[in-house]
Design a protein around this motif. Structure first.
Motif, mmCIF file in Angstrom:
data_model
loop_
_atom_site.group_PDB
_atom_site.id
_atom_site.type_symbol
_atom_site.label_atom_id
_atom_site.label_comp_id
_atom_site.label_asym_id
_atom_site.label_seq_id
_atom_site.Cartn_x
_atom_site.Cartn_y
_atom_site.Cartn_z
ATOM 1 N N CYS A 136 35.348 180.396 45.298
ATOM 2 C CA CYS A 136 35.699 181.656 45.958
ATOM 3 C C CYS A 136 37.088 181.582 46.585
ATOM 4 O O CYS A 136 37.900 182.499 46.426
ATOM 5 C CB CYS A 136 34.650 182.010 47.010
ATOM 6 S SG CYS A 136 33.083 182.588 46.318
ATOM 7 N N GLU B 218 32.204 186.259 46.501
ATOM 8 C CA GLU B 218 30.897 186.043 45.870
ATOM 9 C C GLU B 218 31.089 185.127 44.669
ATOM 10 O O GLU B 218 32.038 185.295 43.898
ATOM 11 C CB GLU B 218 30.294 187.370 45.415
ATOM 12 C CG GLU B 218 30.025 188.321 46.559
ATOM 13 C CD GLU B 218 29.564 189.688 46.067
ATOM 14 O OE1 GLU B 218 29.478 189.893 44.841
ATOM 15 O OE2 GLU B 218 29.312 190.533 46.920
ATOM 16 N N GLU C 64 33.785 184.912 37.288
ATOM 17 C CA GLU C 64 34.465 185.876 36.411
ATOM 18 C C GLU C 64 35.981 185.731 36.540
ATOM 19 O O GLU C 64 36.698 185.706 35.533
ATOM 20 C CB GLU C 64 34.063 187.305 36.769
ATOM 21 C CG GLU C 64 32.626 187.654 36.445
ATOM 22 C CD GLU C 64 32.224 189.008 37.022
ATOM 23 O OE1 GLU C 64 33.091 189.756 37.532
ATOM 24 O OE2 GLU C 64 31.021 189.310 36.968
ATOM 25 N N ALA C 65 36.463 185.653 37.771
ATOM 26 C CA ALA C 65 37.901 185.510 37.995
ATOM 27 C C ALA C 65 38.407 184.188 37.420
ATOM 28 O O ALA C 65 39.486 184.143 36.815
ATOM 29 C CB ALA C 65 38.207 185.591 39.496
ATOM 30 N N THR D 221 38.011 185.448 46.060
ATOM 31 C CA THR D 221 36.827 186.301 46.039
ATOM 32 C C THR D 221 35.866 185.869 47.146
ATOM 33 O O THR D 221 36.087 184.858 47.817
ATOM 34 C CB THR D 221 36.108 186.208 44.675
ATOM 35 O OG1 THR D 221 35.729 184.856 44.452
ATOM 36 C CG2 THR D 221 37.006 186.674 43.543
ATOM 37 N N ARG E 106 31.561 186.724 41.167
ATOM 38 C CA ARG E 106 32.918 187.255 40.966
ATOM 39 C C ARG E 106 33.937 186.131 40.845
ATOM 40 O O ARG E 106 34.920 186.241 40.116
ATOM 41 C CB ARG E 106 33.292 188.195 42.097
ATOM 42 C CG ARG E 106 32.490 189.467 42.031
ATOM 43 C CD ARG E 106 32.903 190.443 43.073
ATOM 44 N NE ARG E 106 32.004 191.592 42.988
ATOM 45 C CZ ARG E 106 32.300 192.768 43.440
ATOM 46 N NH1 ARG E 106 33.459 192.992 44.004
ATOM 47 N NH2 ARG E 106 31.434 193.746 43.336
ATOM 48 N N THR F 31 39.845 181.557 43.907
ATOM 49 C CA THR F 31 40.037 182.793 43.146
ATOM 50 C C THR F 31 40.235 184.016 44.032
ATOM 51 O O THR F 31 40.415 185.117 43.518
ATOM 52 C CB THR F 31 38.841 183.038 42.209
ATOM 53 O OG1 THR F 31 37.644 183.113 42.989
ATOM 54 C CG2 THR F 31 38.716 181.937 41.170
#
Length: 91
Positions: free
Chosen positions: A50, A57, A63-64, A55, A60, A53
């Motif tokens: 997290c 979560e 995904e990132a 983010t 996410r 990236t």
């Protein structure tokens, strides 16, 4: 924005997904078989993903991370473009 190094990012994703694929990987109960340590490591990896990236979560963040790996032309990024297949979901 700072960009994480693709090699480091790939290792984080691989380790997180490996931990989560083991039975009890997402179980929050600790036990003598190392599950507690795996849970703590998975939490550490989720936090690092997290932060790396930008983010909040882990879904996410993954995904990132996949997008960043693909954009960096990482040789194994193609493996990460699609989320892992979940055999428990009918379809």
């Amino acid at each position: 924005m700072l960009m994480p190094h693709p090699t480091m990012l790939r290792r984080l994703v691989e380790e997180y997904e490996t931990l989560m694929s083991h039975p009890g990987g997402g179980d929050m109960e600790g036990s003598d078989d190392g599950t507690g340590r795996r849970v703590l490591r998975a939490q550490d990896l989720a936090y690092t993903l997290c932060v790396s990236t930008g983010t909040r979560e882990v879904g996410r963040a993954l995904e990132a991370a996949r997008r960043l790996l693909a954009a960096a032309h990482d040789p194994v990024a193609a493996r990460y473009l699609a989320p892992p297949h979940d055999s428990a979901v009918p379809g």
